[in-house]
Design a protein around this motif. Sequence first.
Motif, PDB file in Angstrom:
ATOM      1  N   MET A  49       0.846  -1.178   0.000  1.00 51.51           N
ATOM      2  CA  MET A  49       0.000   0.000   0.000  1.00 51.51           C
ATOM      3  C   MET A  49       0.890   1.240   0.000  1.00 51.51           C
ATOM      4  SD  MET A  49      -3.207   0.799   2.504  1.00 51.51           S
ATOM      5  CE  MET A  49      -4.067  -0.696   2.106  1.00 51.51           C
ATOM      6  N   ASN A  50       0.489   2.253  -0.684  1.00 51.24           N
ATOM      7  CA  ASN A  50       1.282   3.463  -0.815  1.00 51.24           C
ATOM      8  C   ASN A  50       1.051   4.425   0.344  1.00 51.24           C
ATOM      9  OD1 ASN A  50       2.375   2.674  -3.311  1.00 51.24           O
ATOM     10  ND2 ASN A  50       0.531   3.352  -4.352  1.00 51.24           N
ATOM     11  N   LEU A  51       2.066   5.225   0.618  1.00 53.81           N
ATOM     12  CA  LEU A  51       2.000   6.205   1.704  1.00 53.81           C
ATOM     13  C   LEU A  51       0.791   7.105   1.556  1.00 53.81           C
ATOM     14  CD1 LEU A  51       3.078   7.821   4.125  1.00 53.81           C
ATOM     15  CD2 LEU A  51       4.494   9.098   2.487  1.00 53.81           C
ATOM     16  N   HIS A  52       0.561   7.643   0.373  1.00 52.34           N
ATOM     17  CA  HIS A  52      -0.539   8.599   0.205  1.00 52.34           C
ATOM     18  C   HIS A  52      -1.901   7.956   0.519  1.00 52.34           C
ATOM     19  CE1 HIS A  52      -0.543   6.790  -3.838  1.00 52.34           C
ATOM     20  NE2 HIS A  52      -1.777   7.242  -3.965  1.00 52.34           N
ATOM     21  N   ILE A  53      -2.030   6.695   0.210  1.00 53.30           N
ATOM     22  CA  ILE A  53      -3.287   5.998   0.528  1.00 53.30           C
ATOM     23  C   ILE A  53      -3.412   5.813   2.043  1.00 53.30           C
ATOM     24  CG2 ILE A  53      -4.526   3.808   0.273  1.00 53.30           C
ATOM     25  CD1 ILE A  53      -3.211   3.627  -2.547  1.00 53.30           C
ATOM     26  N   ASN A  54      -2.314   5.435   2.685  1.00 48.06           N
ATOM     27  CA  ASN A  54      -2.334   5.258   4.142  1.00 48.06           C
ATOM     28  C   ASN A  54      -2.656   6.566   4.864  1.00 48.06           C
ATOM     29  OD1 ASN A  54      -1.732   2.581   3.868  1.00 48.06           O
ATOM     30  ND2 ASN A  54       0.424   2.793   4.370  1.00 48.06           N
ATOM     31  N   LEU A  55      -2.108   7.661   4.363  1.00 51.19           N
ATOM     32  CA  LEU A  55      -2.404   8.961   4.985  1.00 51.19           C
ATOM     33  C   LEU A  55      -3.906   9.235   4.962  1.00 51.19           C
ATOM     34  CD1 LEU A  55       0.456  11.202   3.541  1.00 51.19           C
ATOM     35  CD2 LEU A  55       0.210  10.393   5.898  1.00 51.19           C
ATOM     36  N   ARG A  56      -4.506   8.988   3.837  1.00 48.44           N
ATOM     37  CA  ARG A  56      -5.954   9.239   3.711  1.00 48.44           C
ATOM     38  C   ARG A  56      -6.755   8.279   4.593  1.00 48.44           C
ATOM     39  NH1 ARG A  56      -9.655   9.391  -1.758  1.00 48.44           N
ATOM     40  NH2 ARG A  56     -11.587   9.796  -0.647  1.00 48.44           N
ATOM     41  N   ILE A  57      -6.377   7.000   4.568  1.00 41.30           N
ATOM     42  CA  ILE A  57      -7.102   6.000   5.365  1.00 41.30           C
ATOM     43  C   ILE A  57      -7.050   6.355   6.849  1.00 41.30           C
ATOM     44  CG2 ILE A  57      -6.997   3.608   6.191  1.00 41.30           C
ATOM     45  CD1 ILE A  57      -6.196   2.820   3.302  1.00 41.30           C
ATOM     46  N   GLU A  58      -5.862   6.664   7.346  1.00 44.42           N
ATOM     47  CA  GLU A  58      -5.717   6.969   8.775  1.00 44.42           C
ATOM     48  C   GLU A  58      -6.493   8.231   9.155  1.00 44.42           C
ATOM     49  OE1 GLU A  58      -4.512   4.977  11.051  1.00 44.42           O
ATOM     50  OE2 GLU A  58      -3.876   3.532   9.547  1.00 44.42           O
ATOM     51  N   ARG A  59      -6.458   9.227   8.276  1.00 42.74           N
ATOM     52  CA  ARG A  59      -7.196  10.467   8.569  1.00 42.74           C
ATOM     53  C   ARG A  59      -8.703  10.210   8.569  1.00 42.74           C
ATOM     54  NH1 ARG A  59      -9.796  13.818   5.490  1.00 42.74           N
ATOM     55  NH2 ARG A  59      -8.910  13.043   3.546  1.00 42.74           N
ATOM     56  N   GLU A  60      -9.172   9.487   7.567  1.00 40.18           N
ATOM     57  CA  GLU A  60     -10.611   9.241   7.459  1.00 40.18           C
ATOM     58  C   GLU A  60     -11.131   8.314   8.557  1.00 40.18           C
ATOM     59  OE1 GLU A  60     -11.299   7.992   3.410  1.00 40.18           O
ATOM     60  OE2 GLU A  60     -11.277  10.082   2.689  1.00 40.18           O
ATOM     61  N   LYS A  61     -10.291   7.392   9.031  1.00 45.37           N
ATOM     62  CA  LYS A  61     -10.687   6.524  10.151  1.00 45.37           C
ATOM     63  C   LYS A  61     -11.102   7.360  11.349  1.00 45.37           C
ATOM     64  CE  LYS A  61      -7.416   2.801   9.878  1.00 45.37           C
ATOM     65  NZ  LYS A  61      -6.409   2.064  10.656  1.00 45.37           N
ATOM     66  N   ARG A  62     -10.420   8.466  11.511  1.00 43.00           N
ATOM     67  CA  ARG A  62     -10.645   9.333  12.674  1.00 43.00           C
ATOM     68  C   ARG A  62     -11.636  10.456  12.382  1.00 43.00           C
ATOM     69  NH1 ARG A  62      -6.075   6.937  12.226  1.00 43.00           N
ATOM     70  NH2 ARG A  62      -4.906   6.195  14.015  1.00 43.00           N
ATOM     71  N   GLU A  63     -12.110  10.468  11.144  1.00 45.67           N
ATOM     72  CA  GLU A  63     -13.041  11.507  10.695  1.00 45.67           C
ATOM     73  C   GLU A  63     -12.463  12.909  10.874  1.00 45.67           C
ATOM     74  OE1 GLU A  63     -16.870  10.760  12.489  1.00 45.67           O
ATOM     75  OE2 GLU A  63     -16.992   8.781  11.587  1.00 45.67           O
ATOM     76  N   TRP A  64     -11.174  13.031  10.569  1.00 46.39           N
ATOM     77  CA  TRP A  64     -10.495  14.319  10.628  1.00 46.39           C
ATOM     78  C   TRP A  64     -10.435  14.911   9.227  1.00 46.39           C
ATOM     79  CZ3 TRP A  64      -5.666  12.446  13.825  1.00 46.39           C
ATOM     80  CH2 TRP A  64      -6.064  12.201  15.147  1.00 46.39           C
ATOM     81  N   THR A  65     -10.302  16.218   9.170  1.00 46.00           N
ATOM     82  CA  THR A  65     -10.157  16.893   7.881  1.00 46.00           C
ATOM     83  C   THR A  65      -8.681  17.076   7.564  1.00 46.00           C
ATOM     84  OG1 THR A  65     -10.159  19.098   8.863  1.00 46.00           O
ATOM     85  CG2 THR A  65     -12.319  18.165   8.251  1.00 46.00           C
ATOM     86  N   GLN A  66      -8.408  17.315   6.290  1.00 44.33           N
ATOM     87  CA  GLN A  66      -7.032  17.622   5.906  1.00 44.33           C
ATOM     88  C   GLN A  66      -6.565  18.898   6.607  1.00 44.33           C
ATOM     89  OE1 GLN A  66      -6.852  17.778   1.616  1.00 44.33           O
ATOM     90  NE2 GLN A  66      -6.767  15.552   1.432  1.00 44.33           N
ATOM     91  N   LYS A  67      -7.488  19.821   6.754  1.00 47.25           N
ATOM     92  CA  LYS A  67      -7.146  21.086   7.402  1.00 47.25           C
ATOM     93  C   LYS A  67      -6.744  20.869   8.861  1.00 47.25           C
ATOM     94  CE  LYS A  67      -8.822  25.779   8.038  1.00 47.25           C
ATOM     95  NZ  LYS A  67      -9.907  26.732   7.779  1.00 47.25           N
TER      96      LYS A  67
END
Length: 107
Positions: free
Chosen positions: A1-19
């Motif tokens: 799995m690629n880093l960019h995908i993991n970043l999104r998955i981990e952020r979305e798991k927590r329901e956090w925004t990119q901001k």
Amino acid sequence: MNLHINLRIEREKREWTQKSISKKLGVAASTYSNWEQGNREPDLEVLIKLADIYQIPLDQLVGRNFTSPLKISVDLDLLQFFAEVQAAREDQRKEIVRYWKFMNERS
């Protein structure tokens, strides 16, 4: 799995925004967005901070699956034997070594 995908998955798991993540890191939201899109990659210091924020190992964040190439099996009886040899008197150890050499010569 690629880093960019993991970043999104981990952020979305927590329901956090990119901001919200970019604010925690002290970077522009567009910078974080570029990381999630795979356009750029954060440096090691930022990766460590991200792993800390997400509370996951850095290896997991970057998608590294570490498996040891060495398969080590432990023989507990053999470990016990070595411990006893180490604790033995010097003359006893010399006799064990002499016997071991004798046995190897016979093979």
